[in-house]
Write a protein that holds these residues in place. Sequence first.
Motif, PDB file in Angstrom:
ATOM      1  N   ILE A 101      60.755  13.682  43.992  1.00  0.00           N
ATOM      2  CA  ILE A 101      61.703  14.782  43.789  1.00  0.00           C
ATOM      3  C   ILE A 101      63.043  14.311  44.211  1.00  0.00           C
ATOM      4  O   ILE A 101      63.972  14.663  43.368  1.00  0.00           O
ATOM      5  N   TRP A 102      63.233  13.347  44.964  1.00  0.00           N
ATOM      6  CA  TRP A 102      64.550  13.058  45.430  1.00  0.00           C
ATOM      7  C   TRP A 102      65.126  12.465  44.034  1.00  0.00           C
ATOM      8  O   TRP A 102      66.341  12.450  43.850  1.00  0.00           O
ATOM      9  N   LYS A 113      69.175  23.188  35.033  1.00  0.00           N
ATOM     10  CA  LYS A 113      68.609  24.199  36.348  1.00  0.00           C
ATOM     11  C   LYS A 113      68.312  23.228  37.638  1.00  0.00           C
ATOM     12  O   LYS A 113      67.315  23.396  38.355  1.00  0.00           O
ATOM     13  N   ASN A 114      68.906  22.017  37.666  1.00  0.00           N
ATOM     14  CA  ASN A 114      68.493  21.026  38.572  1.00  0.00           C
ATOM     15  C   ASN A 114      69.250  21.306  39.827  1.00  0.00           C
ATOM     16  O   ASN A 114      70.315  21.673  39.653  1.00  0.00           O
ATOM     17  N   TYR A 115      68.745  21.395  40.887  1.00  0.00           N
ATOM     18  CA  TYR A 115      69.010  21.673  42.117  1.00  0.00           C
ATOM     19  C   TYR A 115      68.530  20.676  43.306  1.00  0.00           C
ATOM     20  O   TYR A 115      67.343  20.603  42.878  1.00  0.00           O
ATOM     21  N   PRO A 116      69.391  20.244  44.505  1.00  0.00           N
ATOM     22  CA  PRO A 116      68.406  19.448  45.111  1.00  0.00           C
ATOM     23  C   PRO A 116      67.401  19.884  46.062  1.00  0.00           C
ATOM     24  O   PRO A 116      67.570  21.033  46.404  1.00  0.00           O
ATOM     25  N   ALA A 117      66.375  19.423  45.988  1.00  0.00           N
ATOM     26  CA  ALA A 117      64.905  19.990  46.339  1.00  0.00           C
ATOM     27  C   ALA A 117      64.433  19.044  47.503  1.00  0.00           C
ATOM     28  O   ALA A 117      63.562  19.288  48.354  1.00  0.00           O
ATOM     29  N   SER A 351      57.778  20.254  39.783  1.00  0.00           N
ATOM     30  CA  SER A 351      56.574  20.724  40.422  1.00  0.00           C
ATOM     31  C   SER A 351      55.288  20.657  39.445  1.00  0.00           C
ATOM     32  O   SER A 351      54.776  19.470  39.853  1.00  0.00           O
ATOM     33  N   ASP A 352      55.082  21.281  38.625  1.00  0.00           N
ATOM     34  CA  ASP A 352      53.993  21.269  37.912  1.00  0.00           C
ATOM     35  C   ASP A 352      53.994  19.743  36.914  1.00  0.00           C
ATOM     36  O   ASP A 352      53.007  19.257  36.742  1.00  0.00           O
ATOM     37  N   PHE A 353      55.229  19.396  36.699  1.00  0.00           N
ATOM     38  CA  PHE A 353      55.133  18.455  35.701  1.00  0.00           C
ATOM     39  C   PHE A 353      55.416  17.055  36.221  1.00  0.00           C
ATOM     40  O   PHE A 353      55.901  15.962  35.747  1.00  0.00           O
ATOM     41  N   ILE A 354      55.352  16.850  37.598  1.00  0.00           N
ATOM     42  CA  ILE A 354      56.005  15.767  38.418  1.00  0.00           C
ATOM     43  C   ILE A 354      55.112  14.410  38.000  1.00  0.00           C
ATOM     44  O   ILE A 354      55.530  13.490  37.968  1.00  0.00           O
ATOM     45  N   LEU A 355      53.745  14.776  37.528  1.00  0.00           N
ATOM     46  CA  LEU A 355      53.082  13.645  37.058  1.00  0.00           C
ATOM     47  C   LEU A 355      53.720  13.140  35.915  1.00  0.00           C
ATOM     48  O   LEU A 355      53.344  11.974  35.405  1.00  0.00           O
ATOM     49  N   GLY A 356      54.110  14.112  35.036  1.00  0.00           N
ATOM     50  CA  GLY A 356      54.966  13.405  33.869  1.00  0.00           C
ATOM     51  C   GLY A 356      56.035  12.431  34.287  1.00  0.00           C
ATOM     52  O   GLY A 356      55.930  11.231  33.595  1.00  0.00           O
ATOM     53  N   SER A 357      56.565  12.503  35.459  1.00  0.00           N
ATOM     54  CA  SER A 357      57.791  11.502  35.618  1.00  0.00           C
ATOM     55  C   SER A 357      57.162  10.481  36.188  1.00  0.00           C
ATOM     56  O   SER A 357      57.497   9.336  36.030  1.00  0.00           O
ATOM     57  N   PHE A 358      56.005  10.607  37.117  1.00  0.00           N
ATOM     58  CA  PHE A 358      55.255   9.300  37.499  1.00  0.00           C
ATOM     59  C   PHE A 358      54.634   8.685  36.513  1.00  0.00           C
ATOM     60  O   PHE A 358      54.926   7.472  36.403  1.00  0.00           O
ATOM     61  N   GLY A 359      54.194   9.447  35.412  1.00  0.00           N
ATOM     62  CA  GLY A 359      53.482   8.582  34.304  1.00  0.00           C
ATOM     63  C   GLY A 359      54.628   7.770  33.472  1.00  0.00           C
ATOM     64  O   GLY A 359      54.477   6.689  33.015  1.00  0.00           O
ATOM     65  N   GLU A 360      55.878   8.144  33.552  1.00  0.00           N
ATOM     66  CA  GLU A 360      56.821   7.587  32.926  1.00  0.00           C
ATOM     67  C   GLU A 360      57.497   6.383  33.504  1.00  0.00           C
ATOM     68  O   GLU A 360      57.586   5.588  33.032  1.00  0.00           O
ATOM     69  N   GLU A 361      57.726   6.681  34.795  1.00  0.00           N
ATOM     70  CA  GLU A 361      58.225   5.477  35.661  1.00  0.00           C
ATOM     71  C   GLU A 361      57.310   4.512  36.203  1.00  0.00           C
ATOM     72  O   GLU A 361      57.524   3.262  36.377  1.00  0.00           O
ATOM     73  N   MET A 429      52.112  16.169  46.141  1.00  0.00           N
ATOM     74  CA  MET A 429      53.135  15.613  45.174  1.00  0.00           C
ATOM     75  C   MET A 429      54.027  16.650  44.812  1.00  0.00           C
ATOM     76  O   MET A 429      55.467  16.228  45.106  1.00  0.00           O
ATOM     77  N   ALA A 430      53.737  17.616  44.300  1.00  0.00           N
ATOM     78  CA  ALA A 430      54.774  18.447  43.550  1.00  0.00           C
ATOM     79  C   ALA A 430      55.390  19.292  44.674  1.00  0.00           C
ATOM     80  O   ALA A 430      55.109  19.653  46.000  1.00  0.00           O
TER      81      ALA A 430
END
Lengths: 474, 169
Positions: A101-102, A113-117, A351-361, A429-430
Amino acid sequence: MSSYGSSNSSNNTTITPQGAPNRRNTELFLLIFAVMVPVFAYANVGLAMDGSLPAGMLGYGCGMGGLALVAHLVMRRFAPYADPLMLPLATLLNGLGLVMIWRLDKAGPLIPKNYPAASNQLMWSGLGVALFLGVLVLLKDHRILQRYTYISMAVALVLLAAPAFFPSRPEDFGAKIWIHLGGFSIQPGEFAKIILTVFFSGYLMVKRDALALASRRFMGLYLPRGRDLGPIIVIWILSILILVFETDLGSSLLFFGLFVVMLYVATERTSWIIFGLLMSAVGAVVVASFEPHVKIRVNAWLDPMAAFGPHPPAGATEQIGQSLFAFGSGGVMGTGLGQGRSWLILFATKSDFILGSFGEELGLAGLMAIFLIYGLLVQRGLRTAVAARDPFGKLLAVGLSSAFAIQVFVVAGGVTGLIPLTGMTMPFMAQGGSSVVANWALVAVLLKISDTARRPAPEPAPSPDAEATQIVRA
Amino acid sequence: MSELTLTVMRLGFLAVLWLFVIVAVQVIRSDLFGTRVTQRAARRTAAPGSSQAARQQSARPQPQQQSRQRRGAPTQLVVVQGSLAGTTVALQGQTITLGRAHDSTIVLDDDYASSRHARIYPDQSGQWIVEDLGSTNGTYLDRQRLTAPAPLQPGMPIRIGRTVIELRK
């Protein structure tokens, strides 16, 4: 390994009950490891994106390590015999989620619509650990929950129905599953998951014999009696209603799946599974053909690339396609943390798609490791159920770990295009306060059951022929 | 950051992640508990009790004192025939109960055995005695159905259903 039960034979098969030893030191070791991995990830992201170690590394590492240490010390005091793996696994998942998330925060305006979370999520994680500790300290024995069987049913129903009565906001994306209170938004379904499991366990513990034995045999299947069928019909209708009024495909799938799993575990009748699958299929087909929101999801699942064509059909969504692009961009070994094209996913990245980012990186290799960590957590829950001595604890442990497993499956399956996408958060995770807090509470209840189950039984009272007591069997 | 460092970190992180998974699995392996099966010198290798969860362990040293044991007295009871063939029980002056009941010393998995079938015990002089406990199908000592407790010599076969047991030195 300690063994109790006398054994004084030399050359025969002696089976002595063997209690699980206190494994807190193992837990501490794993916990240190589980804190180091996200700190490594954090450093990796900083080096990749800024070329230097992130400034908050020490504070972040200490904060997470401190939370984990407090949790560990409380475990030593209040659940000394509990499973050694669950806390480290949950800590690792939560830590990895925070880092991701960071990292997505740092992508800045690349993501709309990105805001620090991350700081918010860290606060929620702290709250989650606090609730975890609260459950460990205050819940003396999980069997106390049994007394609140029907109260928990009522509470769960209220929690599930509540969002329908609150005004939804445009950023809820069609699903009415949040309650907005001031600046906060709560997703009561996450908590209802645990409370409903308590109800199911209490109910099925009492009714399991009626459900299992009072049945007619028909075409090789045991068909349950009508009056025993009542609750499953009610839950079925309930999950369909959630689906219709709150357009929350994920939750209804979760609750229905959970009930079918628990019925099967309680009654050992395959017919319940066949019944449940048939009913969920019928419900899904009927709702999908009427409810436009669900229909869009199903169409997007059947043809995720339709939205990218020259003539996208009405309501086509790019979400699944984008996450598939992200997975593809990651390949087997991934692009490396902080080096992916995180803007590939434009919707619900954290949130829902955080796995996509994990899958990519992290690539396929990293994603498989993450799935294995989830799998291990579920396995420990089911192992707890096997070890538990009381039927209520068994059912509760099975229910909680199945709810966790179904949720992981529903999210991961949706993001990878295996099943229609449903709006649910990846546990731990999300981004999402309710989800993190509820899942920490879930792990706490599992640990409490595990502590009771693995606590060595008291020494049997010495019998007159105690020295001769040995159990020999083949 | 140089490309090399980042590549090393990328692969290093995956390695660390997998290492964590492997360590966790190792912890599960060492965390198996339930029942402990102590290995016996048996012909039958696949005992039902020795599931994966059970740990095979070699025989433990005999801690008990050899009290009241005369020279030349039988030291063990051996199941010679039947489904339990190969099972041995060390004789240490304790009463050995035979039957299908779960609390028997030797739990017989034999359709012809009663739940409390017979017992074998030493009398005051250390002589081993076999006694039928009112079983349905009887206990046979050297083809003679037992009607009263009878002294037992090493090598005399005791038959219970399909199971044959004898004392050995």
